[in-house]
Write an enzyme that holds these catalytic residues in place. Structure first.
Site, PDB file in Angstrom:
ATOM      1  N   ILE A 103       0.491  -8.162   1.366  1.00 48.42           N
ATOM      2  CA  ILE A 103       1.546  -7.203   1.035  1.00 48.42           C
ATOM      3  C   ILE A 103       0.916  -5.835   1.273  1.00 48.42           C
ATOM      4  CG2 ILE A 103       2.991  -6.218  -0.782  1.00 48.42           C
ATOM      5  CD1 ILE A 103       3.191  -8.962  -2.033  1.00 48.42           C
ATOM      6  N   PRO A 104       1.316  -5.126   2.326  1.00 51.00           N
ATOM      7  CA  PRO A 104       0.532  -3.996   2.836  1.00 51.00           C
ATOM      8  C   PRO A 104       0.678  -2.697   2.047  1.00 51.00           C
ATOM      9  CG  PRO A 104       2.473  -4.297   4.179  1.00 51.00           C
ATOM     10  CD  PRO A 104       2.482  -5.426   3.182  1.00 51.00           C
ATOM     11  N   CYS A 105       0.172  -2.685   0.822  1.00 52.80           N
ATOM     12  CA  CYS A 105       0.212  -1.450   0.035  1.00 52.80           C
ATOM     13  C   CYS A 105      -0.651  -0.364   0.671  1.00 52.80           C
ATOM     14  CB  CYS A 105      -0.214  -1.715  -1.412  1.00 52.80           C
ATOM     15  SG  CYS A 105      -1.823  -2.501  -1.596  1.00 52.80           S
ATOM     16  N   HIS A 106      -1.571  -0.764   1.567  1.00 55.08           N
ATOM     17  CA  HIS A 106      -2.416   0.226   2.249  1.00 55.08           C
ATOM     18  C   HIS A 106      -1.614   1.088   3.219  1.00 55.08           C
ATOM     19  CE1 HIS A 106      -2.428  -3.468   4.744  1.00 55.08           C
ATOM     20  NE2 HIS A 106      -2.381  -2.628   5.757  1.00 55.08           N
TER      21      HIS A 106
END
Length: 287
Positions: free
Chosen positions: A245-248
């Protein structure tokens, strides 16, 4: 604030107060709409716009929080908990917990007891990760600069679960995301628990294309809650599945990359690496 906005805000506030005070009766949509003197259709629309979730989901969230408090603080049975929450029986309580918490009420009551997690450590371009899965899918990924500390953090999330150190099919498939050829990936199954708001934010993060970034304000706008940038930031920070889950890919509105749970340098490296993969793929297609 425009006059109509003020009216709608007041109606939503009154509806929230009504739901909080009357959740044990599990009021239907039309009953809540009657309390604020508008049609069910109009009420559904403005409540979702202002609260960021539907009236039904909001009622479910209030109900499950009440049930969690009972299960955690008392010796009540599941049936007694269901009745005290306004549900018709343990079947509805079970469905509520699965829908909102991603686990059964029994699993919650026992702090994850009877839940068995497979976990393993794997090397990625950005360091070691710890990855864990249940029989339903991936439930946890975190960068693990020190393996014992990383495992201790995992256990804090599932304090009474059983643990097997092994790599299963869910993990093998999910870890392919760190390879350049992402066409190898099957559909990755996740087994997550979170509030309706958190789940909505995480779902929106999954829609940010590889090689792109978004801001907290953009995410808030996409979930139809433009004033919730701060709450979005908290939900992003609570993401239990790093990289997948690409919170970056969420940055500050000023354009700076901002903080990252696993280090700002790692965040910068990931964003740059993803952009490079997109460039390579584009160049390959253009021959």
């Amino acid at each position: 604030m425009k006059e109509q906005d003020e009216i709608n805000f007041k109606r939503v506030a009154e509806a929230i107060e009504y739901l909080q005070q009357n959740f044990r009766s599990q009021p239907l949509l039309y009953e809540v709409a009657e309390e604020v003197n508008i049609s069910p259709f109009h009420f559904q629309r403005i409540f979702t716009e202002w609260a960021g979730t539907s009236p039904k989901k909001f009622l479910q969230y209030i109900s499950v929080e009440h049930a969690k408090k009972i299960l955690k603080e008392t010796q009540s049975s599941l049936f007694e908990t269901a009745v005290d929450t306004g549900l018709s029986g343990t079947g509805r309580l079970h469905d509520l917990f699965i829908n909102i918490e991603g686990m059964t009420p029994g699993e919650y009551k026992n702090g994850g007891e009877n839940l068995v997690l497979n976990y393993s450590f794997a090397e990625t371009p950005f360091g070691t990760v710890i990855i864990a899965s249940t029989t339903k899918g991936i439930c946890y990924i975190a960068f693990a600069d020190e393996q014992q500390s990383a495992f201790d953090e995992l256990k804090k999330s599932f304090p009474n679960a059983g643990y097997n150190q092994l790599t299963d099919r869910f993990q093998q498939n999910a870890l392919l995301i760190f390879k350049r050829d992402w066409t190898e990936l099957e559909q990755i199954k996740l087994h997550l628990k979170g509030t309706p708001f958190q789940l909505k934010v995480w779902e929106t993060l999954l829609k940010i294309p590889v090689g792109n970034v978004s801001t907290y304000g953009d995410i808030a706008g996409k979930i139809d809650n433009p004033k919730a940038s701060r709450a979005v930031g908290s939900a992003v920070g609570d993401n239990p599945v790093a990289f997948l889950i690409p919170c970056h890919r969420v940055i500050q509105s000023t354009g700076t990359f901002g903080q990252y749970h696993w280090g700002s340098l790692r965040k910068t490296a990931i964003i740059g690496w993803e952009a490079a993969q997109v460039e390579l793929e584009t160049a390959s297609k253009n021959g």
